[in-house]
Design a protein around this motif. Sequence first.
Motif, PDB file in Angstrom:
ATOM      1  N   GLU B  75       0.742  -1.182  -0.016  1.00 21.46           N
ATOM      2  CA  GLU B  75      -0.080   0.185   0.013  1.00 21.46           C
ATOM      3  C   GLU B  75       0.930   1.287  -0.170  1.00 21.46           C
ATOM      4  O   GLU B  75       1.967   1.244   0.639  1.00 21.46           O
ATOM      5  CB  GLU B  75      -0.716  -0.077   1.363  1.00 21.46           C
ATOM      6  CG  GLU B  75      -1.941   0.928   1.125  1.00 21.46           C
ATOM      7  CD  GLU B  75      -2.826   1.053   2.509  1.00 21.46           C
ATOM      8  OE1 GLU B  75      -2.703   0.272   3.370  1.00 21.46           O
ATOM      9  OE2 GLU B  75      -3.858   1.869   2.347  1.00 21.46           O
ATOM     10  N   CYS B  77       2.257   4.451   1.172  1.00 27.51           N
ATOM     11  CA  CYS B  77       2.248   5.226   2.507  1.00 27.51           C
ATOM     12  C   CYS B  77       3.235   6.514   2.470  1.00 27.51           C
ATOM     13  O   CYS B  77       4.339   6.486   2.518  1.00 27.51           O
ATOM     14  CB  CYS B  77       2.597   4.509   3.641  1.00 27.51           C
ATOM     15  SG  CYS B  77       2.474   5.199   5.346  1.00 27.51           S
ATOM     16  N   TYR B  78       2.525   7.497   2.037  1.00 29.96           N
ATOM     17  CA  TYR B  78       3.319   8.723   1.943  1.00 29.96           C
ATOM     18  C   TYR B  78       4.546   8.867   0.880  1.00 29.96           C
ATOM     19  O   TYR B  78       5.615   9.384   0.926  1.00 29.96           O
ATOM     20  CB  TYR B  78       3.990   9.340   3.242  1.00 29.96           C
ATOM     21  CG  TYR B  78       3.041   9.260   4.420  1.00 29.96           C
ATOM     22  CD1 TYR B  78       1.802  10.103   4.369  1.00 29.96           C
ATOM     23  CD2 TYR B  78       3.374   8.805   5.441  1.00 29.96           C
ATOM     24  CE1 TYR B  78       1.004   9.936   5.176  1.00 29.96           C
ATOM     25  CE2 TYR B  78       2.526   8.716   6.673  1.00 29.96           C
ATOM     26  CZ  TYR B  78       1.298   9.292   6.515  1.00 29.96           C
ATOM     27  OH  TYR B  78       0.273   9.415   7.582  1.00 29.96           O
ATOM     28  N   GLY B  79       4.161   8.190  -0.330  1.00 32.77           N
ATOM     29  CA  GLY B  79       5.296   7.726  -1.279  1.00 32.77           C
ATOM     30  C   GLY B  79       6.248   6.967  -0.893  1.00 32.77           C
ATOM     31  O   GLY B  79       7.425   6.822  -1.413  1.00 32.77           O
ATOM     32  N   ALA B  80       5.950   5.987  -0.012  1.00 33.12           N
ATOM     33  CA  ALA B  80       6.899   4.955   0.429  1.00 33.12           C
ATOM     34  C   ALA B  80       6.067   3.790   0.787  1.00 33.12           C
ATOM     35  O   ALA B  80       5.061   3.574   0.732  1.00 33.12           O
ATOM     36  CB  ALA B  80       7.749   5.482   1.600  1.00 33.12           C
ATOM     37  N   TYR B  81       6.823   2.786   1.077  1.00 32.32           N
ATOM     38  CA  TYR B  81       6.124   1.324   1.546  1.00 32.32           C
ATOM     39  C   TYR B  81       5.334   1.702   2.761  1.00 32.32           C
ATOM     40  O   TYR B  81       5.334   2.318   3.605  1.00 32.32           O
ATOM     41  CB  TYR B  81       7.245   0.375   1.993  1.00 32.32           C
ATOM     42  CG  TYR B  81       8.197   0.005   1.047  1.00 32.32           C
ATOM     43  CD1 TYR B  81       8.117  -0.610  -0.186  1.00 32.32           C
ATOM     44  CD2 TYR B  81       9.602   0.711   1.024  1.00 32.32           C
ATOM     45  CE1 TYR B  81       9.052  -0.716  -1.379  1.00 32.32           C
ATOM     46  CE2 TYR B  81      10.565   0.510   0.130  1.00 32.32           C
ATOM     47  CZ  TYR B  81      10.304  -0.256  -1.219  1.00 32.32           C
ATOM     48  OH  TYR B  81      11.027  -0.329  -1.799  1.00 32.32           O
ATOM     49  N   PRO B  83       4.056   0.667   6.496  1.00 29.02           N
ATOM     50  CA  PRO B  83       4.723   0.206   7.544  1.00 29.02           C
ATOM     51  C   PRO B  83       4.899  -1.252   7.808  1.00 29.02           C
ATOM     52  O   PRO B  83       6.187  -1.657   8.027  1.00 29.02           O
ATOM     53  CB  PRO B  83       3.828   0.560   8.983  1.00 29.02           C
ATOM     54  CG  PRO B  83       2.897   1.912   8.322  1.00 29.02           C
ATOM     55  CD  PRO B  83       2.751   1.289   6.989  1.00 29.02           C
ATOM     56  N   LYS B  86       7.688  -2.129   5.300  1.00 31.47           N
ATOM     57  CA  LYS B  86       8.927  -1.640   5.380  1.00 31.47           C
ATOM     58  C   LYS B  86       9.527  -2.251   6.780  1.00 31.47           C
ATOM     59  O   LYS B  86      10.771  -2.424   6.760  1.00 31.47           O
ATOM     60  CB  LYS B  86       8.568  -0.151   5.865  1.00 31.47           C
ATOM     61  CG  LYS B  86      10.070   0.782   6.300  1.00 31.47           C
ATOM     62  CD  LYS B  86      10.863   0.921   5.189  1.00 31.47           C
ATOM     63  CE  LYS B  86      12.093   1.582   4.982  1.00 31.47           C
ATOM     64  NZ  LYS B  86      12.566   2.131   6.341  1.00 31.47           N
ATOM     65  N   ASN B  87       8.784  -2.810   7.560  1.00 31.93           N
ATOM     66  CA  ASN B  87       8.873  -3.618   8.868  1.00 31.93           C
ATOM     67  C   ASN B  87       9.953  -4.776   8.196  1.00 31.93           C
ATOM     68  O   ASN B  87      11.040  -5.053   8.884  1.00 31.93           O
ATOM     69  CB  ASN B  87       7.820  -4.215   9.775  1.00 31.93           C
ATOM     70  CG  ASN B  87       8.386  -4.867  10.689  1.00 31.93           C
ATOM     71  OD1 ASN B  87       9.373  -5.216  11.169  1.00 31.93           O
ATOM     72  ND2 ASN B  87       7.391  -5.267  11.457  1.00 31.93           N
ATOM     73  N   LEU B  89      11.606  -4.815   5.251  1.00 32.29           N
ATOM     74  CA  LEU B  89      12.902  -4.468   4.792  1.00 32.29           C
ATOM     75  C   LEU B  89      13.933  -4.009   5.831  1.00 32.29           C
ATOM     76  O   LEU B  89      15.282  -4.175   5.556  1.00 32.29           O
ATOM     77  CB  LEU B  89      12.420  -3.417   3.749  1.00 32.29           C
ATOM     78  CG  LEU B  89      11.687  -3.575   2.667  1.00 32.29           C
ATOM     79  CD1 LEU B  89      11.245  -2.545   1.618  1.00 32.29           C
ATOM     80  CD2 LEU B  89      12.231  -4.631   1.652  1.00 32.29           C
TER      81      LEU B  89
END
Lengths: 237, 166
Positions: B75, B77-81, B83, B86-87, B89
Motif C-alpha cells: 500500500e 504510504c506518503y510515497g513509500a512502503y 509500515p 517497511k518492517n 525491509l
Amino acid sequence: MMKTVLINGSPKKRLSVSSYLLGIVGLLVKGEVVKEQVRNSGDYERILNSLVDADNVVFGVPLYVDGVPSHMLAFMKEMEKFCVEKKIRLRLYVVSNGGFIEGSQNKALMQIYENFCKHCDFEWHGGVGIGGGVMLNVMRIMFFAYAGLFVLNTITAGLTAALPIFAEQLFVILFFSCAAILYCLRMGFAVNKGAGYGVKFTRILLPSFLFILAADIFFVIISIFQGGIFRGWLKRK
Amino acid sequence: MGDIMKTIIHDLDESYDLLFKKKYENVIFANGKYAPCQGCFGCWTKHPAQCYLKDALQTVCRQIGKAEELIIITENCYGAYSPAVKNVLDRSIGVSTPFSTYRGKQMHHTLRYGRKEKLTIYTYGHITKEEEKTFRYMLERNAINYGFREFEFHYLENLKQLEEME
C-alpha cells in the motif's frame, strides 16, 4: 507560550544519534519544549495528546533502508488520523541521520515527510539530513571519555598539563562534528521564528574514502568483540 | 540450498497470501505483526544474516538475498512502503555486509549475495503525483542499495490485476 514537541524516532533506549541531534536542536528553542520517543504503540496516546496545544514538531529519525523506520511510519499514520480529526495544525521540521557519509542519501526521507505534511495539512518547514550518524555518536561518547580523562589528569598532573591535551581532543571532535551541530542549532533558530528552514544536507567533515576506511575498521572491531567475524562474517548464509 | 528465482513481499490479506503461495516458492506476508528492527547491527556484527528477534523474520534477509527477482506489493504510504512492508525491509539489512564500498559514486555496503536481476514494486491505494515521484526516486535508491540491475514501478488501479501477475 510557544510549544515545541521533539519526537525521537530511534528504537534505541539510550545514546541514539537522533536524541543527540534533537538535543542540539532543542538547546536554543524558546518556550515549552517536550521530548518524546516513539518506540511502540504504547507511546502513541501520550505523544498524540502532547500535540493538542503544540505549535511545532521536530522529528529526529534514523535513516532505515533509504526511508523512515517502520515503527515511525506506523506512528505517523496514527498521527495523521489524530491531527486531521482534531484539526491540529503544526509546523513540522525533521532532522535525520544515516550511516552513509553522504547527507544527500536522506533525500527520499525528506520527501516522505513533505508528503506526510500534505496529508495532515501541516506546514512543511524542512529538515536537515546528516551523513555519518554513527561517527557523530562515537565523537559524542569520546567527548565524555576525554572529559573524564581530563578530570583525572588535572587531579594527578595539574591543570596546566591536562588542559592542552583536552583542548586538542576537543578541537578534533568539534572539527568533524561542527557542520552537523551548526545545522541543528540553525534549525532551532528557524523554529523560534516559525520560519521555513528548507531542506539541507550535511555530514561528518571527513572525505568519503577516509570515512569508509574508518567505518570498515569500526565494524571489524565491533565484530571481533561480538564474535560475528568468526561466524561467517561476509559469507552467504 | 539452491538460489531462489523470485521472492514476493506483500501486505495484502490471507486470501492473496494463499494465491501467491500457490504460484511462488517464496512468499513473505507482511502482516504488520512483527517486531520492528531495533537498530542493533547484530545481523552484521554478532550472528551474520540473522536477527536477534526470534520470529518469522529472523532469517528473512536470506530469502531476499538469494532471490534473483524481488517483487514487493505494498500500500502507498506518503510515497513509500506501508509500515508492514517497511518492517520486513528494515529487518533484512543482513542482505549486505557491514563492509562499505563505493557503488554509483556513493558509499554503500557490499552485498552478501551479490548483484541481482530485478526489483519490482506494485503499489496500491491513493497516491498523489508527488508521492509517485518520491516512490520512484526511493525505488531507484533501494535498487542501488540492494544491488538490483533493473527496477520497475507499477501502480495498481485494481488489486484484481494481481491475479494475472506472472
